[in-house]
Design a protein around this motif. Sequence first.
Motif, mmCIF file in Angstrom:
data_model
loop_
_atom_site.group_PDB
_atom_site.id
_atom_site.type_symbol
_atom_site.label_atom_id
_atom_site.label_comp_id
_atom_site.label_asym_id
_atom_site.label_seq_id
_atom_site.Cartn_x
_atom_site.Cartn_y
_atom_site.Cartn_z
ATOM 1 N N LYS A 60 -14.356 5.081 5.471
ATOM 2 C CA LYS A 60 -12.974 5.022 5.960
ATOM 3 C C LYS A 60 -12.002 5.784 5.062
ATOM 4 O O LYS A 60 -10.852 5.987 5.428
ATOM 5 N N PHE A 61 -12.457 6.175 3.874
ATOM 6 C CA PHE A 61 -11.575 6.871 2.946
ATOM 7 C C PHE A 61 -11.431 8.330 3.334
ATOM 8 O O PHE A 61 -12.392 9.018 3.628
ATOM 9 N N GLU A 62 -10.189 8.798 3.318
ATOM 10 C CA GLU A 62 -9.910 10.206 3.599
ATOM 11 C C GLU A 62 -9.151 10.778 2.404
ATOM 12 O O GLU A 62 -8.062 10.302 2.072
ATOM 13 N N TYR A 63 -9.727 11.763 1.763
ATOM 14 C CA TYR A 63 -9.093 12.379 0.605
ATOM 15 C C TYR A 63 -7.827 13.097 1.048
ATOM 16 O O TYR A 63 -7.845 13.898 1.971
ATOM 17 N N ARG A 64 -6.699 12.794 0.376
ATOM 18 C CA ARG A 64 -5.413 13.399 0.737
ATOM 19 C C ARG A 64 -4.734 14.046 -0.456
ATOM 20 O O ARG A 64 -3.521 14.183 -0.471
#
Length: 182
Positions: A60-64
């Motif tokens: 669920k983690f999205e690098y931003r």
Amino acid sequence: MEERTLAEGCRNGDGAAQRELYDRYAGRLLAVCLRYAGDRATAEDLLHDAFLKIYGAFSKFEYRGAGSLRAWMERVTVNVALEWLRTRNRLGCVELDEGRAAALPDEPSAEEASRVPRDVLMRFVSELPDGYRAVFNLYCIEEYSHREIAQMLGINEKSSSSQLFRARTLLARRIRDYLKTH
């Protein structure tokens, strides 16, 4: 290891990446847990639960960008701590009497508060009743609004405001007492 690479390694179940993630962020996340738990043993249990949740939720983690991994992990950790408080009915909501709502606590000035060592201030926060401590952390440290806090904790906005008022009043009293003796 760069943040994005570290996150990808954890997403792929790489044990070395998971160890580095823990080594890099455990201290910071333990501090978050301590703010909500109030005692070290419970905070360490919450940290363990938070890392299990983090390791299991990398899909669920999205690098931003820089800092997004740490921010995401802190958010997961706060949610673990709040769930712990909710499931144990530890929020103890107390409504503030309307007649007393306008009175502001006699808060110490910034200069006075700066004379109190950080570890003493953190101890004062850890000694707040669970509900007061949760609202204080969410409002003053995490910077959520009373509406957001109410939704997160399953209370009404007035209860959030009331608990913050009482937390600030107790903390102001503790700081004033400390300054009188130190």
